[in-house]
Design a protein around this motif. Sequence first.
Motif, PDB file in Angstrom:
ATOM      1  N   PHE A 139       0.789  -1.183  -0.095  1.00 33.77           N
ATOM      2  CA  PHE A 139       0.136  -0.018   0.081  1.00 33.77           C
ATOM      3  C   PHE A 139       0.825   1.053  -0.017  1.00 33.77           C
ATOM      4  O   PHE A 139       1.937   1.571   0.698  1.00 33.77           O
TER       5      PHE A 139
ATOM      6  N   ILE B 241      -1.656   7.218  -5.670  1.00 35.62           N
ATOM      7  CA  ILE B 241      -2.482   6.245  -6.594  1.00 35.62           C
ATOM      8  C   ILE B 241      -1.496   5.668  -7.686  1.00 35.62           C
ATOM      9  O   ILE B 241      -1.598   4.716  -8.185  1.00 35.62           O
TER      10      ILE B 241
ATOM     11  N   ARG C 218      -7.893   9.799   2.406  1.00 37.45           N
ATOM     12  CA  ARG C 218      -7.027  10.543   3.022  1.00 37.45           C
ATOM     13  C   ARG C 218      -7.712  11.627   4.244  1.00 37.45           C
ATOM     14  O   ARG C 218      -8.287  12.126   4.017  1.00 37.45           O
TER      15      ARG C 218
ATOM     16  N   ARG D 113       0.093  18.144   0.223  1.00 34.88           N
ATOM     17  CA  ARG D 113       1.374  17.085   0.136  1.00 34.88           C
ATOM     18  C   ARG D 113       2.076  17.492  -0.845  1.00 34.88           C
ATOM     19  O   ARG D 113       1.768  17.757  -1.826  1.00 34.88           O
TER      20      ARG D 113
ATOM     21  N   THR E 229       1.366   9.498   6.317  1.00 35.56           N
ATOM     22  CA  THR E 229       2.191  10.127   5.534  1.00 35.56           C
ATOM     23  C   THR E 229       2.256  11.658   6.392  1.00 35.56           C
ATOM     24  O   THR E 229       1.325  12.017   7.079  1.00 35.56           O
TER      25      THR E 229
ATOM     26  N   GLY F 234      -9.746   3.333  -4.462  1.00 37.02           N
ATOM     27  CA  GLY F 234      -9.464   4.483  -3.976  1.00 37.02           C
ATOM     28  C   GLY F 234      -8.795   4.758  -2.903  1.00 37.02           C
ATOM     29  O   GLY F 234      -8.283   3.651  -2.321  1.00 37.02           O
ATOM     30  N   ILE F 235      -8.259   5.806  -2.629  1.00 35.55           N
ATOM     31  CA  ILE F 235      -7.510   5.863  -1.217  1.00 35.55           C
ATOM     32  C   ILE F 235      -8.423   7.173  -0.569  1.00 35.55           C
ATOM     33  O   ILE F 235      -8.499   8.221  -1.127  1.00 35.55           O
TER      34      ILE F 235
ATOM     35  N   SER G  79      -3.869   7.376   5.513  1.00 33.82           N
ATOM     36  CA  SER G  79      -4.433   6.867   4.222  1.00 33.82           C
ATOM     37  C   SER G  79      -4.800   5.612   4.559  1.00 33.82           C
ATOM     38  O   SER G  79      -4.269   4.548   4.914  1.00 33.82           O
ATOM     39  N   VAL G  80      -6.099   5.219   3.802  1.00 32.07           N
ATOM     40  CA  VAL G  80      -6.614   3.695   3.695  1.00 32.07           C
ATOM     41  C   VAL G  80      -6.877   3.495   2.310  1.00 32.07           C
ATOM     42  O   VAL G  80      -7.457   4.188   1.764  1.00 32.07           O
TER      43      VAL G  80
ATOM     44  N   ALA H 236      -9.237  10.221  -3.223  1.00 31.92           N
ATOM     45  CA  ALA H 236      -8.714   9.869  -4.566  1.00 31.92           C
ATOM     46  C   ALA H 236      -9.363   8.805  -5.213  1.00 31.92           C
ATOM     47  O   ALA H 236      -9.165   7.584  -4.484  1.00 31.92           O
ATOM     48  N   ASP H 237      -9.574   8.558  -6.423  1.00 33.51           N
ATOM     49  CA  ASP H 237     -10.078   7.344  -7.024  1.00 33.51           C
ATOM     50  C   ASP H 237      -9.261   6.953  -8.391  1.00 33.51           C
ATOM     51  O   ASP H 237      -9.082   7.961  -9.187  1.00 33.51           O
ATOM     52  N   SER H 238      -9.181   5.999  -8.482  1.00 35.44           N
ATOM     53  CA  SER H 238      -8.642   5.518  -9.846  1.00 35.44           C
ATOM     54  C   SER H 238      -9.941   4.628 -10.374  1.00 35.44           C
ATOM     55  O   SER H 238     -11.122   4.601  -9.753  1.00 35.44           O
TER      56      SER H 238
ATOM     57  N   GLN I 121      -1.064   2.046  -9.003  1.00 34.85           N
ATOM     58  CA  GLN I 121      -1.381   1.677 -10.524  1.00 34.85           C
ATOM     59  C   GLN I 121      -0.300   1.237 -11.088  1.00 34.85           C
ATOM     60  O   GLN I 121      -0.302   0.242 -12.220  1.00 34.85           O
TER      61      GLN I 121
ATOM     62  N   GLU J   2       1.688  17.760  -4.566  1.00 31.09           N
ATOM     63  CA  GLU J   2       1.036  16.407  -4.972  1.00 31.09           C
ATOM     64  C   GLU J   2      -0.435  16.307  -5.163  1.00 31.09           C
ATOM     65  O   GLU J   2      -1.046  15.737  -5.956  1.00 31.09           O
ATOM     66  N   TYR J   3      -1.108  16.639  -3.957  1.00 29.67           N
ATOM     67  CA  TYR J   3      -2.380  16.897  -3.931  1.00 29.67           C
ATOM     68  C   TYR J   3      -2.862  17.769  -2.752  1.00 29.67           C
ATOM     69  O   TYR J   3      -1.865  18.039  -1.838  1.00 29.67           O
TER      70      TYR J   3
ATOM     71  N   GLN K   4      -1.056  12.368   8.381  1.00 32.02           N
ATOM     72  CA  GLN K   4      -2.248  11.997   7.765  1.00 32.02           C
ATOM     73  C   GLN K   4      -2.362  10.391   7.734  1.00 32.02           C
ATOM     74  O   GLN K   4      -1.273   9.955   7.350  1.00 32.02           O
TER      75      GLN K   4
ATOM     76  N   GLN L  58      -1.701   3.759   5.658  1.00 34.98           N
ATOM     77  CA  GLN L  58      -0.141   4.330   5.756  1.00 34.98           C
ATOM     78  C   GLN L  58      -0.352   5.722   6.492  1.00 34.98           C
ATOM     79  O   GLN L  58      -1.298   6.499   6.021  1.00 34.98           O
TER      80      GLN L  58
END
Lengths: 433, 144
Positions: free
Chosen positions: A380, A384, B46, B116, B69, B43-44, B7-8, B37-39, A388, B98-99, B5, B67
């Motif tokens: 993990f 993203i 945060r 971030r 961060t 998704g993640i 994140s899961v 955030a999603d693909s 990917q 980054e975001y 932060q 995680q």
Amino acid sequence: MIWDRQHECMSRKRLRELQLTRLKSVVRRVYKNVPYFRSKLDALGLKPAKIKSLDDLRKLPFITKHELRETYPFGLFATPMKDIVRIHSSSGTTGKPVVAGYTRSDLNLWAELMARTMTAGGTTADDVVQNAYGYGLFTGGLGIHYGAEKIGATVVPISGGNTARQLMVMEDFGVTVLACTPSYSLQIAEVAEEKGMDMRKMKLRVGIFGAEPWSEEMRKEIEERLRIRALDIYGLTEIIGPGVASECEHRCGLHIFEDHFLPEIIDPDTGEALPEGQRGELVITCLTKKAFPVIRFRTRDITRLHHEKCDCGRTFARMERVTGRTDDMLIIRGVNVFPSQIESVLVGIEEAEPHYQLIVRKDGPMDTLEVQVEVDQRLFSDEIKKLQNVERKVAHEINSLLGIHAKVTLVQPKTIERSMGKAKRVIDMRKEG
Amino acid sequence: MKIKQVSVFLENKPGHLRAVTEELTKAKLNLRAISLADSEDFGIVRMVVEDPDKAYSVLRAANHAVQETEVIAVEVPDQPGGLHNVLRTLEECGVNIEYMYSVLERKSNKAVIILRVEGIDEVIRKLKTANVKLLSSGEVYNAL
């Protein structure tokens, strides 16, 4: 180490003589006592007396798993029920289970063969064996149990499940040998890591793993995570359970206990015997079992045999690690795919976990393969694009190995079903619609 | 000035984000900021949570991939051009974002955004020199 040097190291010539004597005897006996077998031979106009050489074995008809189901439960037993002292059975997940009966002498034989297996893996009377194969109808539990007792090891009959307790017992009892399925050993490793246990401080040194196909890469992973030496064993309920073949310390294939089981390799499509050294379906004839001796049983396991003498001194043929079963084999867009191939890709990618499931669907005329891979702590990342990248890497490796495009999907940890027994690796949805 | 932060990893399926907030609720942990955030198929989420280490362990115990961060929290005047001016300063400092997402704010005339960035220590130093108001973790978790 060799348990039964007299048999395990006998010359090939003497072995062939012994096999022929035993083959003639078992064919006569089964012909006499099993009506199903007799009628098959009669239909071919074949008499047991026609079996005069080992090559004559090829005249005999195969027996398939399907026929074992047709004769469910006791139709192929060659002794009266009063002589049968134990019944085991397969899980029967794909239909009626296969039922195996054992006479007292069969059980003695089985314990002998398992003693050979355990000894070949380096187990001695000084070892403490944690037997995490399931006890019950499944042959794994009791098979290991009696073999380990036979050599005088201390057996911990813990059976499968309750991984936290497995680890407690392993640590507190000073367990040195673990016997279970390879996938369960990884679950034990996972829980040990979660608990922050240091495997280097454990006495565990050897793993005796079988009952499901696994890859060389998975072996490396198990060995690193559990800090042990992992050995592969082979067996089937239809033949006797575990105790059909076993690796020795050189790990260059599994020695088939040929004085009791006569192996052949055939082309699974034509049924023709294949020349020595070629890969094909393993066929086994039980030479000495009393209650349930199958003749030319098609195992559906794909392997190949090597006959050169092994450095360990055993003369028995060595079968290569089973790469898959003819019925595990998926045909995806015309390409033969074994789950073990996907597994070897995943184990080869550092970030990926070997907890996976293959889902095959039909999308119009096209087959699609989805590979679900669990995301664990190691894999993990908060980014993203890194996740990917892992998906792409797995898909790329699968493509270069098999030439098929797979959709790789990451799934949450612990969502793919863990097995105490055999892992369910494939969901084929094409059959359902 | 660094904020932790959490994140899961989430599959894109109904109920999976709820499973995360359920763990936080059970542990009585208040969310200060959240972003998804999603693909295509995962998704993640945060989050800035008042006790990130505790949030990490309850989520790990519930078998999530988690995680921690480090991010920074920048205070921004809650008025037109507020974010714009801060971004310009960041740009002048050569900071690549980054975001980012914003903190769930109570009534005040300030907004807080979570960023971030790469090279977080260097960025913090530059932003301090440029008089950008960075919040400490205590301020973000509790005092807003």
